[in-house]
Design a protein around this motif. Sequence first.
Motif, PDB file in Angstrom:
ATOM      1  N   HIS A 132       0.839  -1.203   0.000  1.00 12.67           N
ATOM      2  CA  HIS A 132       0.000   0.000   0.000  1.00 12.67           C
ATOM      3  C   HIS A 132       0.873   1.253   0.000  1.00 12.67           C
ATOM      4  O   HIS A 132       1.518   1.556   1.010  1.00 12.67           O
TER       5      HIS A 132
ATOM      6  N   PRO B 279      -9.453  -0.131   5.139  1.00 13.14           N
ATOM      7  CA  PRO B 279     -10.053  -1.464   5.307  1.00 13.14           C
ATOM      8  C   PRO B 279      -9.309  -2.302   6.335  1.00 13.14           C
ATOM      9  O   PRO B 279      -8.075  -2.296   6.389  1.00 13.14           O
ATOM     10  N   ASP B 280     -10.071  -2.994   7.170  1.00 14.07           N
ATOM     11  CA  ASP B 280      -9.510  -3.864   8.211  1.00 14.07           C
ATOM     12  C   ASP B 280      -8.578  -3.118   9.164  1.00 14.07           C
ATOM     13  O   ASP B 280      -7.638  -3.684   9.724  1.00 14.07           O
ATOM     14  N   GLY B 281      -8.849  -1.835   9.364  1.00 16.33           N
ATOM     15  CA  GLY B 281      -8.073  -1.051  10.319  1.00 16.33           C
ATOM     16  C   GLY B 281      -6.722  -0.595   9.812  1.00 16.33           C
ATOM     17  O   GLY B 281      -5.862  -0.171  10.608  1.00 16.33           O
ATOM     18  N   LEU B 282      -6.499  -0.637   8.513  1.00 19.48           N
ATOM     19  CA  LEU B 282      -5.219  -0.225   7.944  1.00 19.48           C
ATOM     20  C   LEU B 282      -4.900   1.225   8.341  1.00 19.48           C
ATOM     21  O   LEU B 282      -5.699   2.130   8.153  1.00 19.48           O
TER      22      LEU B 282
ATOM     23  N   HIS C 163      -4.440   2.290  11.468  1.00 26.26           N
ATOM     24  CA  HIS C 163      -4.869   2.705  12.804  1.00 26.26           C
ATOM     25  C   HIS C 163      -3.669   2.754  13.742  1.00 26.26           C
ATOM     26  O   HIS C 163      -2.635   2.090  13.534  1.00 26.26           O
TER      27      HIS C 163
ATOM     28  N   ARG D 181      -1.371   2.040  16.737  1.00 27.95           N
ATOM     29  CA  ARG D 181      -1.113   0.961  17.693  1.00 27.95           C
ATOM     30  C   ARG D 181      -0.418   1.470  18.944  1.00 27.95           C
ATOM     31  O   ARG D 181      -0.642   0.956  20.039  1.00 27.95           O
TER      32      ARG D 181
ATOM     33  N   GLY E 231      -0.798  -3.583   7.621  1.00 30.85           N
ATOM     34  CA  GLY E 231      -1.148  -4.769   6.852  1.00 30.85           C
ATOM     35  C   GLY E 231       0.011  -5.747   6.843  1.00 30.85           C
ATOM     36  O   GLY E 231       0.564  -6.085   7.881  1.00 30.85           O
ATOM     37  N   ASN E 232       0.445  -6.174   5.667  1.00 26.15           N
ATOM     38  CA  ASN E 232       1.508  -7.190   5.578  1.00 26.15           C
ATOM     39  C   ASN E 232       2.834  -6.587   5.115  1.00 26.15           C
ATOM     40  O   ASN E 232       3.603  -7.243   4.412  1.00 26.15           O
TER      41      ASN E 232
END
Length: 255
Positions: free
Chosen positions: A100, A216-219, A221, A223, A253-254
């Motif tokens: 991303h 999407p999916d908390g990308l 956020h 921590r 993400g990854n």
Amino acid sequence: MGRRERRHARDVLGLQEVWADGDENLAGWLAQRLGMHWTWAASDSPQKWQHRIGDPTIDFGNAVLSRWPIAERDVARLPAAGGPDDGRLALYALVDAPSHPAPFFTTHLNADLHESAVRCAQVTALARFIAERRGAGPFPPVVTGDYNAWPDSDEMRLLGGCRTAPAVPGQVLLDVWEYADPAAPWATWDAANPYVARTFEPSVRIDYIHVGPPGPDGLGHVRSVRRAGDGPVDEVGVWPSDHAAVVAELATGNW
């Protein structure tokens, strides 16, 4: 590079008050030492800082250092709006991170305590610049800077857009410190710092990281968040800066 500096090494850094003299550039030097990509933008009105250090040849500006290549960059000149015109600007870098691309910004606003109205105009220009460059990708924009503004000021509420009407309709930027441990040290302009103590000003947070709402999916956020550079770095007691840094870990993400 010492252990302390390497411990604080991060994927992307936003820097302000970066100095350059001819081919020598502080951001470039740091990037080389850290093995990072970099870009910088010089003020077109650096006289304030040249006068401060007594050298009319020094350039001054903002920089972004990145672990990954910088695919795009752009600069916005911020308005003086009746205040001193120090050539304040905002720098954008699109970080070509795995999976991303991440739109990243850094800025530095007028400094005098009474210049809230000037900073409001600068924040408005910054917000529009972010809206134009943030793109449509899933990773939210990340905005860093020395705003010289207190957290409850008009300009910081205007930039955030969740405590007053946003500078750009519909655009919200979250102050990552809202996720910090309430007991954690918070002042980035800290009277415990000898450089700050000599100004006789109170301790306050004036340096920030903002991030758009998660993707999407908390990308993206938040921590964790904390200060860094908030103490002396050697036996002599030299502090790295008059400002402490803000360090945030975002969900990637990854990567």
